[in-house]
Motif scaffolding. Structure first.
Motif, PDB file in Angstrom:
ATOM      1  N   ASP A  58      39.172  42.018  45.050  1.00 43.81           N
ATOM      2  CA  ASP A  58      38.261  42.217  44.831  1.00 43.81           C
ATOM      3  C   ASP A  58      38.179  43.529  44.253  1.00 43.81           C
ATOM      4  N   PRO A  59      38.532  44.081  43.483  1.00 41.64           N
ATOM      5  CA  PRO A  59      38.946  44.920  42.588  1.00 41.64           C
ATOM      6  C   PRO A  59      37.727  45.238  41.634  1.00 41.64           C
ATOM      7  N   LEU A  60      36.987  46.617  40.615  1.00 43.42           N
ATOM      8  CA  LEU A  60      36.709  46.652  39.349  1.00 43.42           C
ATOM      9  C   LEU A  60      37.369  45.828  37.911  1.00 43.42           C
ATOM     10  N   PRO A  61      36.559  45.238  37.172  1.00 39.67           N
ATOM     11  CA  PRO A  61      37.231  44.425  35.946  1.00 39.67           C
ATOM     12  C   PRO A  61      38.380  45.109  35.718  1.00 39.67           C
ATOM     13  N   ARG A  62      39.227  44.498  34.861  1.00 42.73           N
ATOM     14  CA  ARG A  62      40.351  45.446  34.168  1.00 42.73           C
ATOM     15  C   ARG A  62      41.420  46.834  34.796  1.00 42.73           C
ATOM     16  N   ALA A  63      40.656  46.431  36.260  1.00 42.12           N
ATOM     17  CA  ALA A  63      41.646  47.725  36.868  1.00 42.12           C
ATOM     18  C   ALA A  63      43.432  47.476  37.395  1.00 42.12           C
ATOM     19  N   ILE A  64      43.417  48.529  37.809  1.00 39.10           N
ATOM     20  CA  ILE A  64      45.273  47.761  38.007  1.00 39.10           C
ATOM     21  C   ILE A  64      45.164  49.253  39.523  1.00 39.10           C
ATOM     22  N   ASN A  65      45.907  48.245  39.567  1.00 36.30           N
ATOM     23  CA  ASN A  65      46.336  49.340  41.327  1.00 36.30           C
ATOM     24  C   ASN A  65      47.987  49.947  41.471  1.00 36.30           C
ATOM     25  N   ILE A  66      47.409  51.350  41.953  1.00 35.98           N
ATOM     26  CA  ILE A  66      48.553  52.440  41.837  1.00 35.98           C
ATOM     27  C   ILE A  66      48.262  52.882  42.946  1.00 35.98           C
ATOM     28  N   PRO A  67      48.851  52.763  44.449  1.00 35.16           N
ATOM     29  CA  PRO A  67      49.267  53.477  46.273  1.00 35.16           C
ATOM     30  C   PRO A  67      48.813  54.948  45.407  1.00 35.16           C
ATOM     31  N   ILE A  68      48.522  56.063  46.186  1.00 28.14           N
ATOM     32  CA  ILE A  68      48.434  57.268  46.220  1.00 28.14           C
ATOM     33  C   ILE A  68      50.494  57.744  46.622  1.00 28.14           C
ATOM     34  N   ASP A  69      50.960  56.772  47.330  1.00 29.72           N
ATOM     35  CA  ASP A  69      52.159  56.844  47.611  1.00 29.72           C
ATOM     36  C   ASP A  69      53.242  56.431  46.076  1.00 29.72           C
ATOM     37  N   SER A  70      52.256  56.212  45.680  1.00 30.99           N
ATOM     38  CA  SER A  70      53.467  55.633  43.528  1.00 30.99           C
ATOM     39  C   SER A  70      52.692  56.284  42.959  1.00 30.99           C
TER      40      SER A  70
ATOM     41  N   LEU B  77      34.021  51.581  45.083  1.00 30.82           N
ATOM     42  CA  LEU B  77      33.778  50.682  45.178  1.00 30.82           C
ATOM     43  C   LEU B  77      32.246  50.460  46.102  1.00 30.82           C
ATOM     44  N   ASN B  78      32.480  50.682  47.761  1.00 32.45           N
ATOM     45  CA  ASN B  78      30.985  50.522  48.034  1.00 32.45           C
ATOM     46  C   ASN B  78      29.950  51.198  47.047  1.00 32.45           C
ATOM     47  N   GLU B  79      29.706  52.014  46.399  1.00 29.90           N
ATOM     48  CA  GLU B  79      28.729  52.178  45.617  1.00 29.90           C
ATOM     49  C   GLU B  79      28.196  51.024  44.346  1.00 29.90           C
ATOM     50  N   TRP B  80      29.498  51.081  43.697  1.00 27.20           N
ATOM     51  CA  TRP B  80      29.566  49.600  43.117  1.00 27.20           C
ATOM     52  C   TRP B  80      29.301  48.531  43.189  1.00 27.20           C
ATOM     53  N   ASN B  81      29.228  48.818  44.183  1.00 19.33           N
ATOM     54  CA  ASN B  81      29.100  47.312  45.399  1.00 19.33           C
ATOM     55  C   ASN B  81      27.157  47.216  45.727  1.00 19.33           C
ATOM     56  N   ASP B  82      26.801  48.447  46.233  1.00 20.98           N
ATOM     57  CA  ASP B  82      25.640  48.712  46.508  1.00 20.98           C
ATOM     58  C   ASP B  82      24.844  48.774  45.595  1.00 20.98           C
TER      59      ASP B  82
ATOM     60  N   MET C 222      20.016  45.032  37.160  1.00 21.74           N
ATOM     61  CA  MET C 222      20.151  43.464  37.411  1.00 21.74           C
ATOM     62  C   MET C 222      20.453  42.752  36.493  1.00 21.74           C
ATOM     63  N   ALA C 223      20.747  43.233  35.144  1.00 18.10           N
ATOM     64  CA  ALA C 223      21.555  42.862  33.714  1.00 18.10           C
ATOM     65  C   ALA C 223      22.518  43.135  34.325  1.00 18.10           C
ATOM     66  N   SER C 224      23.295  44.373  34.639  1.00 21.79           N
ATOM     67  CA  SER C 224      24.914  44.452  35.243  1.00 21.79           C
ATOM     68  C   SER C 224      25.070  43.399  35.790  1.00 21.79           C
ATOM     69  N   ARG C 225      24.173  43.181  37.349  1.00 25.90           N
ATOM     70  CA  ARG C 225      24.325  42.012  38.480  1.00 25.90           C
ATOM     71  C   ARG C 225      24.877  41.041  37.945  1.00 25.90           C
ATOM     72  N   GLN C 226      24.184  40.372  36.915  1.00 28.77           N
ATOM     73  CA  GLN C 226      23.838  39.320  36.363  1.00 28.77           C
ATOM     74  C   GLN C 226      25.418  39.311  34.889  1.00 28.77           C
ATOM     75  N   PHE C 227      25.489  40.186  34.651  1.00 34.40           N
ATOM     76  CA  PHE C 227      27.223  40.504  33.445  1.00 34.40           C
ATOM     77  C   PHE C 227      28.485  39.740  34.469  1.00 34.40           C
ATOM     78  N   PHE C 228      28.609  40.983  35.219  1.00 30.24           N
ATOM     79  CA  PHE C 228      29.369  41.492  36.527  1.00 30.24           C
ATOM     80  C   PHE C 228      29.537  40.056  37.384  1.00 30.24           C
ATOM     81  N   THR C 229      29.387  39.481  38.201  1.00 34.14           N
ATOM     82  CA  THR C 229      28.825  37.648  38.523  1.00 34.14           C
ATOM     83  C   THR C 229      28.579  36.828  38.288  1.00 34.14           C
TER      84      THR C 229
END
Length: 203
Positions: free
Chosen positions: A77-89, A138-143, A167-174
């Motif tokens: 459940d990443p943020l839109p357009r996010a790429i995953n780069i783990p800290i060890d990489s 991500l916790n604050e984004w979700n909350d 609430m408008a942002s919530r509607q846009f993203f979900t």
């Protein structure tokens, strides 16, 4: 937001991680001004708030690059357009160049602030620019964006306006249905009872 003592702990931890990742470099050559970094974090000049990020994503700002530094096994459940780069990489050939560039504004995040803060400090130590932290992760984004809390009836008009934006942002993203608009009605302060005058008295 982390307290000063917690920030210092993370700074020391980040120094250790950097030393482990760059074994060929002497400790003197990667020394940090810890006070300067702590000051920048306390002033929050290195942060992007979830509300700012929501606005940038909704407006389609192409200069934003979201980097999720959680382990690959936790990249859910990443943020839109996010790429995953783990800290060890982060220093591997495939990803290192993404942190050292001037084209995009990197917004680094994890589940909370801790892991992303370590990555930000490592990049700061290397002299890389254009790297910022998503405040609260991500916790604050979700909350606050995906499930914004309804302000109390005593909240100010600004707080209700912010709630409407979230609430408008919530509607846009979900794609969730929009809820009826909440009208702001100021609550008049409760006035205390007037004291009655004491009748009569001693003559």
């Amino acid at each position: 937001m982390m307290k000063s003592r917690e920030l210092l702990t993370v700074i020391v931890l980040a120094l250790g991680i950097t030393g482990a990742m760059l074994p060929g470099r002497k400790n003197d050559s990667i020394a940090l001004n810890e006070r300067e970094m702590l000051q920048e974090m306390l002033l929050e000049t290195n942060y992007v708030s979830v509300d700012e990020l929501a606005h940038l994503l909704i407006s389609g700002d192409p200069s934003i690059q979201l980097i999720d530094v959680r382990p690959a096994s936790e990249f859910k459940d990443p943020l839109p357009r996010a790429i995953n780069i783990p800290i060890d990489s982060i220093f591997t050939e495939n990803y290192a160049y993404l942190f050292d560039q001037f084209i995009k504004k990197n917004v680094i995040y994890g589940l909370d602030d801790e892991l992303a803060t370590q990555v930000w400090m490592i990049m700061k130590q290397q002299g890389f620019k254009n790297n910022y932290l998503l405040k609260g992760g991500l916790n604050e984004w979700n909350d606050l964006i995906l499930d914004p809390p309804l302000p109390p009836q005593t909240a100010s008009k600004d707080e209700f306006d912010l709630y409407e934006k979230r609430m408008a942002s919530r509607q846009f993203f979900t794609g969730a249905k929009s809820l009826p608009k909440i009208e702001f009605t100021p609550i008049a302060p409760i006035q205390g009872r007037k004291k009655k005058k004491v009748q009569g008295g001693c003559s």
